[in-house]
Design a protein around this motif. Structure first.
Motif, mmCIF file in Angstrom:
data_model
loop_
_atom_site.group_PDB
_atom_site.id
_atom_site.type_symbol
_atom_site.label_atom_id
_atom_site.label_comp_id
_atom_site.label_asym_id
_atom_site.label_seq_id
_atom_site.Cartn_x
_atom_site.Cartn_y
_atom_site.Cartn_z
ATOM 1 N N ILE A 180 0.666 -9.924 -4.077
ATOM 2 C CA ILE A 180 0.567 -8.364 -3.993
ATOM 3 C C ILE A 180 -0.430 -7.558 -4.926
ATOM 4 C CG2 ILE A 180 2.175 -6.266 -4.100
ATOM 5 C CD1 ILE A 180 4.526 -8.319 -3.801
ATOM 6 N N PRO A 181 -1.401 -7.201 -4.067
ATOM 7 C CA PRO A 181 -2.562 -6.423 -4.925
ATOM 8 C C PRO A 181 -2.013 -4.989 -5.418
ATOM 9 C CG PRO A 181 -3.391 -7.260 -2.843
ATOM 10 C CD PRO A 181 -1.930 -7.307 -2.725
ATOM 11 N N ASP A 182 -1.852 -4.838 -6.354
ATOM 12 C CA ASP A 182 -1.552 -3.354 -6.953
ATOM 13 C C ASP A 182 -2.865 -2.538 -6.965
ATOM 14 O OD1 ASP A 182 0.228 -1.262 -8.057
ATOM 15 O OD2 ASP A 182 -0.372 -2.136 -10.223
ATOM 16 N N VAL A 183 -3.050 -1.850 -5.920
ATOM 17 C CA VAL A 183 -4.059 -1.122 -5.881
ATOM 18 C C VAL A 183 -3.745 0.600 -5.956
ATOM 19 C CG1 VAL A 183 -6.090 0.096 -4.311
ATOM 20 C CG2 VAL A 183 -5.546 -2.701 -4.483
ATOM 21 N N HIS A 184 -4.455 1.361 -7.066
ATOM 22 C CA HIS A 184 -4.017 2.688 -7.031
ATOM 23 C C HIS A 184 -3.963 3.443 -5.788
ATOM 24 C CE1 HIS A 184 -4.276 6.598 -8.793
ATOM 25 N NE2 HIS A 184 -3.880 6.294 -9.795
ATOM 26 N N GLY A 185 -2.834 4.230 -5.788
ATOM 27 C CA GLY A 185 -2.730 4.896 -4.525
ATOM 28 C C GLY A 185 -3.691 6.006 -4.294
ATOM 29 N N GLY A 192 1.379 -9.642 6.568
ATOM 30 C CA GLY A 192 2.398 -8.794 6.485
ATOM 31 C C GLY A 192 2.186 -7.554 5.088
ATOM 32 N N ALA A 193 2.761 -6.766 5.526
ATOM 33 C CA ALA A 193 2.402 -5.471 4.461
ATOM 34 C C ALA A 193 3.659 -4.673 4.036
ATOM 35 C CB ALA A 193 1.560 -4.671 4.750
ATOM 36 N N LEU A 194 3.920 -3.943 2.787
ATOM 37 C CA LEU A 194 4.762 -3.200 2.584
ATOM 38 C C LEU A 194 4.010 -1.837 2.609
ATOM 39 C CD1 LEU A 194 6.030 -6.051 1.572
ATOM 40 C CD2 LEU A 194 7.434 -4.353 -0.010
ATOM 41 N N LEU A 195 4.654 -0.737 3.107
ATOM 42 C CA LEU A 195 3.981 0.740 3.113
ATOM 43 C C LEU A 195 5.147 1.431 2.376
ATOM 44 C CD1 LEU A 195 1.818 2.827 3.858
ATOM 45 C CD2 LEU A 195 2.867 2.922 5.918
ATOM 46 N N PHE A 196 4.556 2.139 1.251
ATOM 47 C CA PHE A 196 5.430 3.210 0.418
ATOM 48 C C PHE A 196 5.230 4.498 0.862
ATOM 49 C CE2 PHE A 196 6.497 -1.069 -1.432
ATOM 50 C CZ PHE A 196 7.616 -0.783 -2.250
ATOM 51 N N VAL A 197 6.353 5.323 0.874
ATOM 52 C CA VAL A 197 6.482 6.402 0.729
ATOM 53 C C VAL A 197 7.562 7.000 0.006
ATOM 54 C CG1 VAL A 197 7.596 6.919 2.993
ATOM 55 C CG2 VAL A 197 6.275 8.908 2.012
ATOM 56 N N ARG A 198 7.351 7.981 -0.933
ATOM 57 C CA ARG A 198 8.508 8.585 -1.682
ATOM 58 C C ARG A 198 9.415 9.603 -1.486
ATOM 59 N NH1 ARG A 198 9.880 10.558 -6.869
ATOM 60 N NH2 ARG A 198 7.888 11.362 -7.450
ATOM 61 N N VAL A 199 10.666 9.901 -1.396
ATOM 62 C CA VAL A 199 11.336 11.055 -1.092
ATOM 63 C C VAL A 199 11.109 12.029 -2.357
ATOM 64 C CG1 VAL A 199 13.700 12.109 -0.989
ATOM 65 C CG2 VAL A 199 13.109 9.938 0.294
ATOM 66 N N GLY A 200 10.547 13.298 -2.220
ATOM 67 C CA GLY A 200 10.538 14.388 -3.173
ATOM 68 C C GLY A 200 9.489 14.057 -4.054
ATOM 69 N N SER A 201 8.380 13.438 -3.714
ATOM 70 C CA SER A 201 7.216 13.304 -4.847
ATOM 71 C C SER A 201 6.474 14.620 -4.532
ATOM 72 C CB SER A 201 6.239 12.448 -4.325
ATOM 73 O OG SER A 201 5.056 12.164 -5.061
ATOM 74 N N ASP A 202 6.073 15.233 -5.722
ATOM 75 C CA ASP A 202 5.140 16.238 -5.951
ATOM 76 C C ASP A 202 3.745 16.171 -5.201
ATOM 77 O OD1 ASP A 202 7.056 17.390 -7.371
ATOM 78 O OD2 ASP A 202 6.337 16.978 -9.373
ATOM 79 N N ILE A 229 0.801 -1.384 0.187
ATOM 80 C CA ILE A 229 0.070 0.032 0.023
ATOM 81 C C ILE A 229 0.951 1.088 -0.086
ATOM 82 C CG2 ILE A 229 -1.706 -1.387 1.372
ATOM 83 C CD1 ILE A 229 -1.483 0.227 3.716
ATOM 84 N N GLY A 230 0.238 2.204 -0.324
ATOM 85 C CA GLY A 230 0.915 3.599 -0.554
ATOM 86 C C GLY A 230 0.093 4.571 -1.064
ATOM 87 N N GLY A 231 0.579 5.913 -0.915
ATOM 88 C CA GLY A 231 -0.676 6.914 -1.657
ATOM 89 C C GLY A 231 0.043 7.019 -3.327
ATOM 90 N N PRO A 232 -0.554 7.911 -3.754
ATOM 91 C CA PRO A 232 -0.227 8.128 -5.140
ATOM 92 C C PRO A 232 1.170 8.609 -5.425
ATOM 93 C CG PRO A 232 -2.201 9.271 -4.796
ATOM 94 C CD PRO A 232 -1.828 8.792 -3.310
ATOM 95 N N ASP A 233 1.731 8.019 -6.426
ATOM 96 C CA ASP A 233 3.335 8.344 -6.825
ATOM 97 C C ASP A 233 4.230 7.955 -5.602
ATOM 98 O OD1 ASP A 233 5.150 9.486 -8.594
ATOM 99 O OD2 ASP A 233 5.227 11.244 -7.457
ATOM 100 N N SER A 234 3.963 6.783 -5.197
ATOM 101 C CA SER A 234 4.704 6.129 -3.807
ATOM 102 C C SER A 234 5.843 5.314 -4.336
ATOM 103 C CB SER A 234 4.134 5.983 -2.619
ATOM 104 O OG SER A 234 3.283 4.988 -3.256
#
Length: 278
Positions: free
Chosen positions: A83-88, A113-123, A4-9
């Motif tokens: 791993i479900p690819d659900v849109h952020g 279990g889960a992976l949570l994403f956040v991206r450095v510098g995302s607009d 999981i993660g938000g858009p552009d993560s």
């Protein structure tokens, strides 16, 4: 396992790169056989092979899952990961409405279990507003409620709450595991790299850092991630070198060693391996 993660993560690019790493059979996890349907994963990997990051998943693309059996090399143990690819953007809407579709809830409740994403510098990362300064300006700009977007760290905290409430215990009775993956970690300078992604989360997302420190329901490990080891979008010199050498050997995971130093590890399967428990 859920991702999981938000858009552009960075979720989609990671899935494409993960398959390449599993198929190469050089890391902590290897693929056991071929998945039934990996067309979208191969499409993502094809973008990377051509020197471009994959575009953001569009809402109309629908759900596309990545299912594969993995195992540690030379060990008699296997695990099926889905791993479900659900849109952020859909995750963001779920947080705003405090409602998760039944289909997603079933996926969460069946995972340990889960992976949570956040991206450095995302607009698309949204910082909390300074309301003392911003309120009057927002009122002049129009509808205050429309202008004040949900801060990224609030969304991430709500995602962690969803995981706390939904993920099941592991087969050995221990807490479900969460890999917090800070993507585009190659974008930070040497000083921030040395401090590590944990310090970055504490500085940029203090609410999230506090939430993770206080949770009694999840075991959490933080990783830095660089899909290809550099920026294919703006760094022309790196992109030229990458295209000349090929994708193999590019990309790494930042892990904290026993003495506390953060080091680059070329094994891109590590965030998944830790969640699986191998």
């Amino acid at each position: 396992m859920v991702l999981i993660g938000g858009p552009d993560s960075g979720k989609t690019n990671f899935i494409g790169r993960l398959w390449s790493a599993l198929d190469a059979r050089k890391g902590a996890l290897v693929a056991v056989g071929q998945p039934d349907d990996i067309r979208f994963v191969l499409d993502t990997a094809d973008h990377l092979f051509q020197g471009h990051f994959a575009p953001r998943t569009q809402l109309q693309d629908g759900r596309r899952d990545f299912e594969v059996t993995v195992a540690p090399p030379a060990e008699n143990a296997e695990a099926d990961i889905v791993i479900p690819d659900v849109h952020g953007e859909l995750w963001r809407k779920a947080v705003v409405s405090s409602e998760i579709p039944a289909e997603w809830m079933n996926e969460l409740e069946s995972a340990d279990g889960a992976l949570l994403f956040v991206r450095v510098g995302s607009d698309l990362n949204v910082r909390p507003l300074d309301w003392v300064v911003s309120r009057a300006l927002l009122q002049k700009a129009g509808n205050l409620e429309d202008q004040a977007k949900l801060p990224t760290q609030v969304m991430l905290c709500e995602m962690v709450r969803f995981l706390e409430l939904s993920l099941k215990k592991r087969p050995d009775g221990t807490n479900p595991r969460l890999s917090l993956v800070v993507s585009a970690w190659d974008a930070v300078d040497a000083g921030k790299f040395a401090q590590g992604p944990v310090a970055y989360i504490k500085r940029e997302y203090p609410m999230l850092a506090g939430k993770l420190a206080d949770t009694q329901k999840l075991d959490v490990k933080v990783f830095g991630l660089s899909i290809v080891g550099g920026d294919l979008t703006t760094d022309e010199a790196f992109r030229a070198e990458y295209l000349e050498a090929g994708m193999d050997g590019h990309g790494w995971v930042a892990m904290q060693e026993a003495r506390g130093e953060w080091q680059k590890n070329p094994d891109l399967t590590l965030p998944v391996a830790w969640v699986v428990g191998f």
